[in-house]
Design a protein around this motif. Structure first.
Motif, PDB file in Angstrom:
ATOM      1  N   PRO A 136     -31.526   3.036  67.636  1.00 39.48           N
ATOM      2  CA  PRO A 136     -31.237   1.619  67.876  1.00 39.48           C
ATOM      3  C   PRO A 136     -30.320   1.428  69.084  1.00 39.48           C
ATOM      4  CG  PRO A 136     -30.969   2.170  65.549  1.00 39.48           C
ATOM      5  CD  PRO A 136     -31.103   3.465  66.280  1.00 39.48           C
ATOM      6  N   TYR A 140     -29.607  -5.099  66.797  1.00 40.28           N
ATOM      7  CA  TYR A 140     -30.005  -3.871  67.485  1.00 40.28           C
ATOM      8  C   TYR A 140     -31.520  -3.884  67.684  1.00 40.28           C
ATOM      9  CZ  TYR A 140     -25.402  -1.964  66.275  1.00 40.28           C
ATOM     10  OH  TYR A 140     -24.046  -1.752  66.160  1.00 40.28           O
ATOM     11  N   GLN A 144     -23.234  -8.981  69.357  1.00 37.78           N
ATOM     12  CA  GLN A 144     -22.544  -9.180  68.094  1.00 37.78           C
ATOM     13  C   GLN A 144     -21.974 -10.592  68.038  1.00 37.78           C
ATOM     14  OE1 GLN A 144     -18.407  -7.598  66.953  1.00 37.78           O
ATOM     15  NE2 GLN A 144     -19.792  -6.113  65.984  1.00 37.78           N
ATOM     16  N   TYR A 166     -10.678   8.850  70.782  1.00 39.72           N
ATOM     17  CA  TYR A 166     -11.130   9.335  69.483  1.00 39.72           C
ATOM     18  C   TYR A 166     -12.056   8.308  68.829  1.00 39.72           C
ATOM     19  CZ  TYR A 166      -7.696  13.074  69.839  1.00 39.72           C
ATOM     20  OH  TYR A 166      -7.005  14.178  70.228  1.00 39.72           O
ATOM     21  N   PRO A 167     -13.351   8.386  69.119  1.00 41.08           N
ATOM     22  CA  PRO A 167     -14.278   7.460  68.481  1.00 41.08           C
ATOM     23  C   PRO A 167     -14.409   7.760  66.992  1.00 41.08           C
ATOM     24  CG  PRO A 167     -15.485   9.168  69.620  1.00 41.08           C
ATOM     25  CD  PRO A 167     -14.043   9.360  69.983  1.00 41.08           C
ATOM     26  N   SER A 168     -14.951   6.838  66.247  1.00 44.86           N
ATOM     27  CA  SER A 168     -15.383   7.109  64.879  1.00 44.86           C
ATOM     28  C   SER A 168     -16.822   7.607  64.932  1.00 44.86           C
ATOM     29  CB  SER A 168     -15.315   5.843  64.032  1.00 44.86           C
ATOM     30  OG  SER A 168     -13.976   5.437  63.850  1.00 44.86           O
ATOM     31  N   PRO A 211     -13.026  -3.366  63.040  1.00 42.65           N
ATOM     32  CA  PRO A 211     -14.259  -2.827  63.633  1.00 42.65           C
ATOM     33  C   PRO A 211     -14.719  -1.517  63.026  1.00 42.65           C
ATOM     34  CG  PRO A 211     -12.808  -3.615  65.348  1.00 42.65           C
ATOM     35  CD  PRO A 211     -12.027  -3.678  64.078  1.00 42.65           C
ATOM     36  N   ARG A 212     -13.828  -0.744  62.428  1.00 44.24           N
ATOM     37  CA  ARG A 212     -14.243   0.568  61.923  1.00 44.24           C
ATOM     38  C   ARG A 212     -14.826   0.494  60.519  1.00 44.24           C
ATOM     39  NH1 ARG A 212     -11.347   5.308  64.638  1.00 44.24           N
ATOM     40  NH2 ARG A 212     -10.755   4.415  66.644  1.00 44.24           N
ATOM     41  N   THR A 231     -11.260  -3.238  71.473  1.00 42.62           N
ATOM     42  CA  THR A 231     -12.224  -4.125  72.126  1.00 42.62           C
ATOM     43  C   THR A 231     -13.666  -3.749  71.838  1.00 42.62           C
ATOM     44  OG1 THR A 231     -12.166  -2.778  74.136  1.00 42.62           O
ATOM     45  CG2 THR A 231     -10.637  -4.628  73.999  1.00 42.62           C
ATOM     46  N   SER A 232     -13.883  -2.681  71.060  1.00 41.96           N
ATOM     47  CA  SER A 232     -15.265  -2.253  70.821  1.00 41.96           C
ATOM     48  C   SER A 232     -15.928  -3.094  69.745  1.00 41.96           C
ATOM     49  CB  SER A 232     -15.291  -0.790  70.419  1.00 41.96           C
ATOM     50  OG  SER A 232     -14.793  -0.646  69.094  1.00 41.96           O
ATOM     51  N   TYR A 233     -15.124  -3.679  68.841  1.00 45.22           N
ATOM     52  CA  TYR A 233     -15.659  -4.494  67.760  1.00 45.22           C
ATOM     53  C   TYR A 233     -16.749  -3.791  66.972  1.00 45.22           C
ATOM     54  CZ  TYR A 233     -13.141  -8.037  70.357  1.00 45.22           C
ATOM     55  OH  TYR A 233     -12.175  -8.735  71.020  1.00 45.22           O
ATOM     56  N   GLY A 234     -16.677  -2.475  66.917  1.00 42.80           N
ATOM     57  CA  GLY A 234     -17.603  -1.756  66.071  1.00 42.80           C
ATOM     58  C   GLY A 234     -18.985  -1.570  66.624  1.00 42.80           C
ATOM     59  N   LYS A 235     -19.181  -1.739  67.937  1.00 42.59           N
ATOM     60  CA  LYS A 235     -20.502  -1.510  68.527  1.00 42.59           C
ATOM     61  C   LYS A 235     -20.912  -0.064  68.302  1.00 42.59           C
ATOM     62  CE  LYS A 235     -22.506  -0.631  73.049  1.00 42.59           C
ATOM     63  NZ  LYS A 235     -22.232  -0.624  74.500  1.00 42.59           N
ATOM     64  N   LEU A 236     -22.072   0.150  67.712  1.00 41.01           N
ATOM     65  CA  LEU A 236     -22.577   1.483  67.439  1.00 41.01           C
ATOM     66  C   LEU A 236     -23.457   1.969  68.584  1.00 41.01           C
ATOM     67  CD1 LEU A 236     -23.497   1.019  63.693  1.00 41.01           C
ATOM     68  CD2 LEU A 236     -22.014   2.847  64.552  1.00 41.01           C
ATOM     69  N   THR A 251     -18.701   4.727  67.180  1.00 43.38           N
ATOM     70  CA  THR A 251     -18.085   3.498  67.666  1.00 43.38           C
ATOM     71  C   THR A 251     -16.846   3.907  68.444  1.00 43.38           C
ATOM     72  OG1 THR A 251     -16.793   3.182  65.646  1.00 43.38           O
ATOM     73  CG2 THR A 251     -18.889   2.039  65.782  1.00 43.38           C
ATOM     74  N   PRO A 252     -16.624   3.267  69.582  1.00 41.44           N
ATOM     75  CA  PRO A 252     -15.504   3.680  70.437  1.00 41.44           C
ATOM     76  C   PRO A 252     -14.157   3.444  69.794  1.00 41.44           C
ATOM     77  CG  PRO A 252     -17.027   2.250  71.610  1.00 41.44           C
ATOM     78  CD  PRO A 252     -17.391   2.180  70.166  1.00 41.44           C
ATOM     79  N   ALA A 253     -13.178   4.180  70.263  1.00 41.54           N
ATOM     80  CA  ALA A 253     -11.801   3.921  69.862  1.00 41.54           C
ATOM     81  C   ALA A 253     -11.329   2.654  70.550  1.00 41.54           C
ATOM     82  CB  ALA A 253     -10.932   5.107  70.273  1.00 41.54           C
ATOM     83  N   GLY A 254     -10.297   2.063  70.019  1.00 40.68           N
ATOM     84  CA  GLY A 254      -9.743   0.905  70.699  1.00 40.68           C
ATOM     85  C   GLY A 254     -10.215  -0.390  70.099  1.00 40.68           C
ATOM     86  N   PHE A 296     -26.099   5.036  69.233  1.00 35.80           N
ATOM     87  CA  PHE A 296     -26.876   5.972  68.443  1.00 35.80           C
ATOM     88  C   PHE A 296     -27.490   7.072  69.302  1.00 35.80           C
ATOM     89  CE2 PHE A 296     -27.226   4.061  64.238  1.00 35.80           C
ATOM     90  CZ  PHE A 296     -26.876   2.745  64.461  1.00 35.80           C
ATOM     91  N   GLY A 297     -27.708   8.221  68.652  1.00 36.35           N
ATOM     92  CA  GLY A 297     -28.563   9.230  69.243  1.00 36.35           C
ATOM     93  C   GLY A 297     -30.020   8.851  69.038  1.00 36.35           C
ATOM     94  N   GLN A 305     -20.960  -0.853  58.768  1.00 33.35           N
ATOM     95  CA  GLN A 305     -21.943  -1.891  59.024  1.00 33.35           C
ATOM     96  C   GLN A 305     -23.134  -1.647  58.100  1.00 33.35           C
ATOM     97  OE1 GLN A 305     -22.809  -2.886  63.137  1.00 33.35           O
ATOM     98  NE2 GLN A 305     -20.949  -1.840  63.797  1.00 33.35           N
ATOM     99  N   GLN A 318     -19.527  -9.625  71.806  1.00 35.79           N
ATOM    100  CA  GLN A 318     -19.780  -8.462  72.655  1.00 35.79           C
ATOM    101  C   GLN A 318     -21.281  -8.387  72.900  1.00 35.79           C
ATOM    102  OE1 GLN A 318     -18.581  -4.687  71.005  1.00 35.79           O
ATOM    103  NE2 GLN A 318     -18.335  -3.758  73.004  1.00 35.79           N
ATOM    104  N   PHE A 350     -27.777  -1.448  70.913  1.00 33.52           N
ATOM    105  CA  PHE A 350     -26.974  -2.638  70.622  1.00 33.52           C
ATOM    106  C   PHE A 350     -27.357  -3.776  71.545  1.00 33.52           C
ATOM    107  CE2 PHE A 350     -23.319  -4.922  69.181  1.00 33.52           C
ATOM    108  CZ  PHE A 350     -22.730  -5.508  70.283  1.00 33.52           C
TER     109      PHE A 350
END
Lengths: 115, 113
Positions: free
Chosen positions: B43, B35, B48, A30-32, B98-99, A98-103, A93-96, A105-106, B102, B56, B45
Motif C-alpha cells: 500500500p 492507501y 490522512q 527511531y521509527p516504529s 500517531p503510534r 509530524t508523521s501522524y502515523g503515516k505508514l 512509521t517515522p519517528a517524530g 510499506f514494503g 491503525q 498529511q 499512503f
C-alpha cells in the motif's frame, strides 16, 4: 525518504517448517516497525509491532526483533501452519510528531504453506 | 463493535470518469487514512484526515481529493481516472497518538477500463 525492503517471494513451505521473512528499512531516528498480514480477499491486519530498538514484537507464534544496528525487523515463526498462508507486509512509521502515523510499506511477501 | 467499513466493494469505471469511495472508521476513532495498493505491491499512503482537515499527504496528484465529515467518516474522490488508478483502495482508522495501531478496512477494488 523512508523506505522498506522485503525479501522477494513467493515463499513456499511445508507445514511445521521454520519461517523467516527478511525486512530492512531506511529511516532517520527511531521509527516504529510493524508486520501486517493480508489474507485473501481481506484488508490488512496488524500482526505485531515494535516501537524502540531491541524490542521484540510477538503474536500468534510470530516474532520480530527491532535491530537498529542492522536496520532490520525480520519476521520468524518456528512452525508454520496451512492457515498462515497469506501476504506479509513489513512497514514503518517515522519517528517524530509530524508523521501522524503515516505508514510506509514494503512490497509484500507471499507465503504459501502446504500440508 | 463494527470495524472499519468501506463501500462499495468493487467498482468499474472508464477512463476520464470520476469516482467516490467511502469509509466509516472504527467506533471511537477520529483519524482516517487512505492507501492505494496496486496489484502485487504494498500500500502507498495517499492522505490522512483529522478534524475534517487533510493533515498529511503522500505523493499523489491533485486528482485525488478527500473529505472527512463531522461523524469522522471519509470519502476519497478521484477525478479524470487513468488506467493506472486501477487498484485496491484501503481505508485505515486510528485515534490518539500517531503510534497507535491503525485498523484497516477490507478495501474497494477499483477497475478502470
Amino acid at each position: 525518504g523512508d523506505s522498506v525492503t522485503q525479501m522477494e517471494g513467493p515463499v513456499t513451505l511445508s507445514e511445521e517448517a521454520f519461517l523467516t521473512i527478511n525486512c530492512t528499512y531506511t529511516a532517520t531516528g527511531y521509527p516504529s516497525l510493524f508486520w501486517y498480514v493480508q489474507y485473501p480477499g481481506e484488508g490488512l491486519q496488524l500482526l505485531l509491532k515494535a516501537t524502540k530498538a531491541d524490542d521484540k514484537g510477538s503474536n500468534k507464534g510470530f516474532e520480530a526483533t527491532y535491530r537498529k544496528e542492522t536496520t532490520s525487523f525480520h519476521l520468524e515463526k518456528g512452525s508454520v501452519q496451512v492457515s498462515d498462508s497469506a501476504v506479509y507486509f513489513c512497514a514503518l512509521t517515522p519517528a517524530g510528531g509530524t508523521s501522524y502515523g503515516k505508514l510506509t510499506f514494503g512490497q509484500g511477501t507471499i507465503l504459501t504453506v502446504h500440508p | 463493535d463494527a470495524g472499519v467499513t468501506q463501500s462499495p466493494t468493487h467498482l468499474i469505471k472508464t477512463r476520464g470518469q470520476q469516482v467516490t469511495l467511502r469509509c466509516s472508521p472504527k467506533s471511537g476513532h477520529d483519524t482516517v487514512s487512505w492507501y492505494q495498493q496496486a496489484l502485487g505491491q504494498g500500500p502507498q499512503f495517499i492522505f490522512q484526515y483529522y478534524e475534517e482537515e487533510e493533515r498529511q499527504r503522500g505523493n499523489f496528484p491533485d486528482r485525488f481529493s478527500g473529505h472527512q465529515f463531522p461523524n469522522y467518516s471519509s470519502e476519497l474522490n478521484v477525478n479524470a481516472l487513468l488506467l493506472g488508478d486501477s487498484a485496491l483502495y484501503l481505508c485505515a482508522s486510528s485515534w490518539g497518538t500517531p503510534r497507535r495501531e491503525q485498523f484497516f478496512g477490507p478495501g474497494t477494488r477499483l477497475t478502470v477500463l
